[in-house]
Motif scaffolding. Structure first.
Motif, PDB file in Angstrom:
ATOM      1  N   LYS A 253       0.843  -1.210   0.000  1.00 63.10           N
ATOM      2  CA  LYS A 253       0.000   0.000   0.000  1.00 63.10           C
ATOM      3  C   LYS A 253       0.878   1.260   0.000  1.00 63.10           C
ATOM      4  O   LYS A 253       0.637   2.216  -0.742  1.00 63.10           O
ATOM      5  CB  LYS A 253      -0.872  -0.026   1.268  1.00 63.10           C
ATOM      6  CG  LYS A 253      -2.252   0.505   1.059  1.00 63.10           C
ATOM      7  CD  LYS A 253      -3.101   0.275   2.288  1.00 63.10           C
ATOM      8  CE  LYS A 253      -3.847   1.548   2.603  1.00 63.10           C
ATOM      9  NZ  LYS A 253      -4.240   1.685   3.970  1.00 63.10           N
ATOM     10  N   ALA A 254       1.918   1.206   0.830  1.00 58.38           N
ATOM     11  CA  ALA A 254       2.798   2.381   0.954  1.00 58.38           C
ATOM     12  C   ALA A 254       3.603   2.614  -0.329  1.00 58.38           C
ATOM     13  O   ALA A 254       3.772   3.757  -0.770  1.00 58.38           O
ATOM     14  CB  ALA A 254       3.737   2.181   2.141  1.00 58.38           C
ATOM     15  N   LEU A 255       4.090   1.532  -0.934  1.00 54.68           N
ATOM     16  CA  LEU A 255       4.881   1.675  -2.167  1.00 54.68           C
ATOM     17  C   LEU A 255       4.010   2.173  -3.315  1.00 54.68           C
ATOM     18  O   LEU A 255       4.401   3.039  -4.100  1.00 54.68           O
ATOM     19  CB  LEU A 255       5.523   0.331  -2.551  1.00 54.68           C
ATOM     20  CG  LEU A 255       6.636  -0.170  -1.628  1.00 54.68           C
ATOM     21  CD1 LEU A 255       7.079  -1.568  -2.031  1.00 54.68           C
ATOM     22  CD2 LEU A 255       7.840   0.775  -1.649  1.00 54.68           C
ATOM     23  N   ARG A 256       2.823   1.621  -3.392  1.00 56.63           N
ATOM     24  CA  ARG A 256       1.910   2.013  -4.479  1.00 56.63           C
ATOM     25  C   ARG A 256       1.574   3.511  -4.384  1.00 56.63           C
ATOM     26  O   ARG A 256       1.615   4.237  -5.372  1.00 56.63           O
ATOM     27  CB  ARG A 256       0.650   1.146  -4.387  1.00 56.63           C
ATOM     28  CG  ARG A 256      -0.488   1.559  -5.283  1.00 56.63           C
ATOM     29  CD  ARG A 256      -0.348   1.066  -6.710  1.00 56.63           C
ATOM     30  NE  ARG A 256      -1.587   1.291  -7.434  1.00 56.63           N
ATOM     31  CZ  ARG A 256      -1.675   1.592  -8.711  1.00 56.63           C
ATOM     32  NH1 ARG A 256      -0.592   1.683  -9.450  1.00 56.63           N
ATOM     33  NH2 ARG A 256      -2.836   1.789  -9.291  1.00 56.63           N
ATOM     34  N   ALA A 257       1.272   3.960  -3.170  1.00 55.19           N
ATOM     35  CA  ALA A 257       0.887   5.371  -3.001  1.00 55.19           C
ATOM     36  C   ALA A 257       2.025   6.294  -3.436  1.00 55.19           C
ATOM     37  O   ALA A 257       1.812   7.280  -4.156  1.00 55.19           O
ATOM     38  CB  ALA A 257       0.519   5.630  -1.541  1.00 55.19           C
ATOM     39  N   LEU A 258       3.250   5.934  -3.038  1.00 50.37           N
ATOM     40  CA  LEU A 258       4.393   6.799  -3.362  1.00 50.37           C
ATOM     41  C   LEU A 258       4.719   6.753  -4.861  1.00 50.37           C
ATOM     42  O   LEU A 258       5.098   7.762  -5.465  1.00 50.37           O
ATOM     43  CB  LEU A 258       5.605   6.352  -2.526  1.00 50.37           C
ATOM     44  CG  LEU A 258       6.720   7.355  -2.292  1.00 50.37           C
ATOM     45  CD1 LEU A 258       6.202   8.712  -1.843  1.00 50.37           C
ATOM     46  CD2 LEU A 258       7.712   6.808  -1.265  1.00 50.37           C
ATOM     47  N   GLN A 259       4.543   5.587  -5.464  1.00 53.35           N
ATOM     48  CA  GLN A 259       4.837   5.468  -6.902  1.00 53.35           C
ATOM     49  C   GLN A 259       3.807   6.212  -7.755  1.00 53.35           C
ATOM     50  O   GLN A 259       4.154   6.891  -8.718  1.00 53.35           O
ATOM     51  CB  GLN A 259       4.887   3.990  -7.306  1.00 53.35           C
ATOM     52  CG  GLN A 259       6.138   3.277  -6.799  1.00 53.35           C
ATOM     53  CD  GLN A 259       6.083   1.770  -6.982  1.00 53.35           C
ATOM     54  OE1 GLN A 259       5.666   1.266  -8.014  1.00 53.35           O
ATOM     55  NE2 GLN A 259       6.505   1.040  -5.967  1.00 53.35           N
ATOM     56  N   VAL A 260       2.530   6.083  -7.381  1.00 47.04           N
ATOM     57  CA  VAL A 260       1.486   6.771  -8.164  1.00 47.04           C
ATOM     58  C   VAL A 260       1.694   8.283  -8.066  1.00 47.04           C
ATOM     59  O   VAL A 260       1.656   9.004  -9.069  1.00 47.04           O
ATOM     60  CB  VAL A 260       0.078   6.363  -7.671  1.00 47.04           C
ATOM     61  CG1 VAL A 260      -0.995   7.242  -8.293  1.00 47.04           C
ATOM     62  CG2 VAL A 260      -0.192   4.890  -7.998  1.00 47.04           C
ATOM     63  N   LEU A 261       1.947   8.747  -6.843  1.00 44.10           N
ATOM     64  CA  LEU A 261       2.194  10.182  -6.644  1.00 44.10           C
ATOM     65  C   LEU A 261       3.390  10.630  -7.491  1.00 44.10           C
ATOM     66  O   LEU A 261       3.361  11.682  -8.139  1.00 44.10           O
ATOM     67  CB  LEU A 261       2.461  10.442  -5.150  1.00 44.10           C
ATOM     68  CG  LEU A 261       2.806  11.873  -4.747  1.00 44.10           C
ATOM     69  CD1 LEU A 261       1.613  12.798  -4.966  1.00 44.10           C
ATOM     70  CD2 LEU A 261       3.241  11.925  -3.271  1.00 44.10           C
ATOM     71  N   SER A 262       4.423   9.804  -7.501  1.00 45.25           N
ATOM     72  CA  SER A 262       5.666  10.171  -8.201  1.00 45.25           C
ATOM     73  C   SER A 262       5.487  10.218  -9.711  1.00 45.25           C
ATOM     74  O   SER A 262       6.001  11.127 -10.373  1.00 45.25           O
ATOM     75  CB  SER A 262       6.765   9.158  -7.871  1.00 45.25           C
ATOM     76  OG  SER A 262       7.085   9.213  -6.507  1.00 45.25           O
ATOM     77  N   LEU A 263       4.787   9.231 -10.257  1.00 46.38           N
ATOM     78  CA  LEU A 263       4.690   9.148 -11.719  1.00 46.38           C
ATOM     79  C   LEU A 263       4.027  10.402 -12.295  1.00 46.38           C
ATOM     80  O   LEU A 263       4.473  10.952 -13.301  1.00 46.38           O
ATOM     81  CB  LEU A 263       3.935   7.869 -12.127  1.00 46.38           C
ATOM     82  CG  LEU A 263       3.888   7.574 -13.623  1.00 46.38           C
ATOM     83  CD1 LEU A 263       5.280   7.568 -14.254  1.00 46.38           C
ATOM     84  CD2 LEU A 263       3.191   6.236 -13.898  1.00 46.38           C
ATOM     85  N   GLY A 264       2.994  10.871 -11.621  1.00 49.79           N
ATOM     86  CA  GLY A 264       2.321  12.094 -12.085  1.00 49.79           C
ATOM     87  C   GLY A 264       3.286  13.271 -12.122  1.00 49.79           C
ATOM     88  O   GLY A 264       3.311  14.048 -13.088  1.00 49.79           O
ATOM     89  N   HIS A 265       4.116  13.379 -11.082  1.00 52.06           N
ATOM     90  CA  HIS A 265       5.045  14.519 -11.040  1.00 52.06           C
ATOM     91  C   HIS A 265       6.200  14.343 -12.020  1.00 52.06           C
ATOM     92  O   HIS A 265       6.678  15.318 -12.596  1.00 52.06           O
ATOM     93  CB  HIS A 265       5.539  14.742  -9.611  1.00 52.06           C
ATOM     94  CG  HIS A 265       4.447  15.278  -8.739  1.00 52.06           C
ATOM     95  ND1 HIS A 265       3.935  16.550  -8.899  1.00 52.06           N
ATOM     96  CD2 HIS A 265       3.724  14.707  -7.754  1.00 52.06           C
ATOM     97  CE1 HIS A 265       2.957  16.738  -8.034  1.00 52.06           C
ATOM     98  NE2 HIS A 265       2.806  15.640  -7.324  1.00 52.06           N
ATOM     99  N   HIS A 266       6.656  13.097 -12.214  1.00 50.26           N
ATOM    100  CA  HIS A 266       7.684  12.879 -13.248  1.00 50.26           C
ATOM    101  C   HIS A 266       7.154  13.375 -14.595  1.00 50.26           C
ATOM    102  O   HIS A 266       7.844  14.090 -15.324  1.00 50.26           O
ATOM    103  CB  HIS A 266       7.992  11.383 -13.389  1.00 50.26           C
ATOM    104  CG  HIS A 266       9.223  10.921 -12.652  1.00 50.26           C
ATOM    105  ND1 HIS A 266      10.430  11.584 -12.688  1.00 50.26           N
ATOM    106  CD2 HIS A 266       9.442   9.818 -11.881  1.00 50.26           C
ATOM    107  CE1 HIS A 266      11.333  10.925 -11.970  1.00 50.26           C
ATOM    108  NE2 HIS A 266      10.757   9.855 -11.460  1.00 50.26           N
TER     109      HIS A 266
END
Ligand SMILES: Cc1cc2nc3c(=O)[nH]c(=O)nc-3n(C[C@H](O)[C@H](O)[C@H](O)COP(=O)(O)OP(=O)(O)OC[C@H]3O[C@@H](n4cnc5c(N)ncnc54)[C@H](O)[C@@H]3O)c2cc1C
Length: 414
Positions: free
Chosen positions: A107-120
Motif C-alpha cells: 500500500k505504501a509503495l503504491r501510493a508513493l509510486q502513483v504520486l511520483s509518476l504524475g510529477h515525473h
C-alpha cells in the motif's frame, strides 16, 4: 519567506527534492561530491514504476531461500563472509518476510509510486525532454508455467493495490515483442508503468531546470553536520556553510551522514550491475522487461540495449565482481539478438535498502530542521518525486499529499 536549505546528495532522490523545494519558493543548495546523478541513479533500468508493490523480503523469499543459498542465481548472489558479518541486518531484513508486512508495504509503495509518476510526467514536460519518456508499460517474462505460478503473490499484491496489468500468452508475446526469441510461456505487462531511455539525461534535465531557476549546485564532499541554534553548519571539502534546514538524500551513504548526529539507521545496500550491448538486426524492444527465471532486466536505452543484473549482497565499497552481470549478459543474448558490448567495463551501483524495504522520508526524530529522504531500494527513480513532495509539504507545514506515516524514521529505534 523561502528558507535556506541544503540537500546532501545529488542522486535522483536529492535532485527531485532540491527541485521541488525550489519550486515551492526556497533557496536551495544541492551538494554532491560528484556530478549529480552519476552514482546509483545513473545506471538503473529506467522503469518509472507504479506497479512494483511487492517488497523483496516477502514470504516467497523464505521459501526460495534454500535454493538461493547455493549462490548460483543470476537474480541474487551474495558474499558469504559479508553476509556473516552483516548477519544482524540480514536477519532483521528476513524478519519482515511476513504477509502482513507485504500488505502494509504494498500500500505504501503504491501510493508513493502513483504520486511520483504524475510529477515525473509534469517535470519531464516542463524540462522539455518528453523524447526520454516511454508509455509502453513494463513487462515480466516467464519461461515456464512453474515460473509464472511462482508470481502469484505479486499478482495478488497488484490486484489488492489497484495496479492495472495484462497477462499475455506465448503468441501474444511474440506479436508484442517480435524481437524476443519465442521462448516465453507467459508475460505480465504492467500497462500503466512508464520508462525513460536515459536516467542520467533525465537527472541532467531536472538539474538544468533547477539551475535555470536560480538553484545552486555545489561540488563538494560533505564531511560533517553541526547543529546550530537554529539550523546546521554543513562542513565539506570546500569549506562550510550554514543552512536553516538540511535534507539528507545521500542514497547508500545516508546512514554515514545520519551517524554524524548520532542516528543508527538500519540501511543496507543491494548492489547491481549493467552492461550496454549494440542493438542487433532484429526488431528492438518496445519497453523494459524482466526475465524472472533468467534473473536480469533488459531495457532499450539511448546508450544501447542495457542489461541489468539482479541483487548482489556484498559490502558497498568492496571491489566489483562481474560474475553475475556476465551471466546475465550471456542469458540475455539467448533471448534477444544483440551485437558487441559497448562499455569497456560493466557499471556497478548500490541500491539503498532499509530492513523493511520502505524508504525513510520525513523528519529526523531528534533534530528540528533535519530531514531524511533515502532508502528507496529498487525504486528510487520511481519514487523520487513523491518523496520530494512529502518532504516539501512537511517543511512548509502543510498536509502531505499521501499518508506519510509508513515512511517515518521513528518506525525504527534510530
Ligand atoms: C541495476 C539497477 C537497476 C535499477 N533499476 C531501477 C528502475 O528501473 N527503476 C527505479 O525506480 N529504480 C531502479 N533502481 C534503483 C534506483 O537506481 C535507486 O533506488 C536510486 O538511484 C537511488 O537514488 P539516490 O538518489 O537515493 O542514491 P544515489 O543515486 O546513489 O545518489 C546519492 C548521491 O549522494 C552523493 N553523496 C553521498 N555521500 C555524500 C557526501 N558525503 N558528500 C557529498 N555527496 C555525497 C553521491 O555522490 C550520490 O550522487 C535500480 C538500481 C540498480 C542498481
Amino acid at each position: 519567506m523561502g528558507k535556506n536549505i541544503a540537500v546532501i546528495g545529488g542522486g535522483i532522490v536529492g535532485v527531485c527534492s532540491a527541485l521541488d523545494l525550489q519550486q515551492a519558493g526556497h533557496h536551495v543548495t544541492l551538494i554532491d561530491r560528484k556530478q549529480p546523478g552519476r552514482e546509483t541513479s545513473y545506471g538503473n533500468a529506467g522503469v518509472l514504476s507504479e506497479s512494483s508493490v511487492l517488497v523483496m523480503n516477502n514470504p516467497v523469499l523464505l521459501r526460495k531461500l534454500p535454493g538461493l543459498l547455493r549462490n548460483q542465481s543470476t537474480g541474487l548472489r551474495y558474499n558469504p563472509l559479508f553476509v556473516l558479518k552483516r548477519l544482524p541486518w540480514v536477519l532483521k531484513f528476513l524478519s519482515y518476510c511476513t504477509k502482513s508486512h507485504a500488505k502494509h508495504a504494498a500500500k505504501a509503495l503504491r501510493a508513493l509510486q502513483v504520486l511520483s509518476l504524475g510529477h515525473h510526467k509534469a517535470w519531464i514536460n516542463e524540462a522539455n525532454v518528453t523524447h526520454l519518456l516511454r508509455y509502453a508499460g513494463w513487462m515480466k517474462l516467464f519461461r515456464t508455467q512453474k515460473g509464472f505460478d511462482g508470481f502469484a503473490a505479486e499478482i495478488e499484491a497488484m490486484q489488492e493495490t489497484g495496479v492495472k496489468f495484462t497477462i499475455y500468452e506465448r503468441e501474444q508475446i511474440r506479436q508484442l515483442e517480435p524481437g524476443l526469441e519465442p521462448i516465453y510461456e507467459k508475460a505480465v505487462l504492467m500497462d500503466e508503468t512508464c520508462g525513460v531511455s536515459s536516467p542520467a539525461e533525465l537527472t541532467d534535465a531536472y538539474i538544468a531546470m533547477f539551475i535555470a531557476a536560480g538553484g545552486t549546485v555545489t561540488k563538494a564532499d560533505v564531511t560533517g553536520l553541526v547543529p546550530q541554534n537554529p539550523g546546521f553548519e554543513v562542513k565539506h571539502s570546500e569549506g562550510a556553510l550554514v543552512f536553516d534546514q538540511v535534507v539528507v538524500a545521500a542514497g547508500p551513504w545516508s546512514a554515514d551522514v545520519a551517524k554524524w548526529l548520532g542516528y543508527n539507521v538500519p540501511l543496507g545496500w543491494e548492489r547491481g550491475y549493467h552492461m550496454h550491448l549494440e542493438p542487433g538486426d532484429v526488431p528492438q524492444l518496445g519497453r523494459a522487461a524482466y526475465d524472472v527465471e533468467g534473473g536480469f532486466a533488459i531495457a532499450p536505452m539511448r546508450q544501447g540495449v542495457r542489461i541489468t543484473s539482479g541483487v548482489e549482497f556484498e559490502h558497498r565499497d568492496a571491489p566489483p565482481n562481474y560474475t553475475q552481470i556476465r551471466k546475465a549478459v550471456a542469458e540475455a543474448r539467448k533471448i534477444h539478438k544483440m551485437k558487441g558490448e559497448i562499455d569497456a567495463e560493466p557499471w556497478m551501483g548500490r541500491r539503498p535498502t532499509l530492513i523493511d524495504s520502505l524508504p525513510i522520508v520525513g523528519p529526523a526524530p531528534r533534530h528540528k530542521g533535519l530531514w531524511f529522504n533515502f532508502g528507496h531500494q529498487h525504486l528510487g527513480l520511481s519514487m523520487a518525486p513523491g518523496s520530494a513532495k512529502l518532504i516539501t509539504s512537511m517543511i512548509d507545514g502543510g498536509t502531505p499529499p499521501i499518508d506519510a506515516s509508513p515512511y517515518r524514521a521513528d518506525r525504527f529505534p534510530v
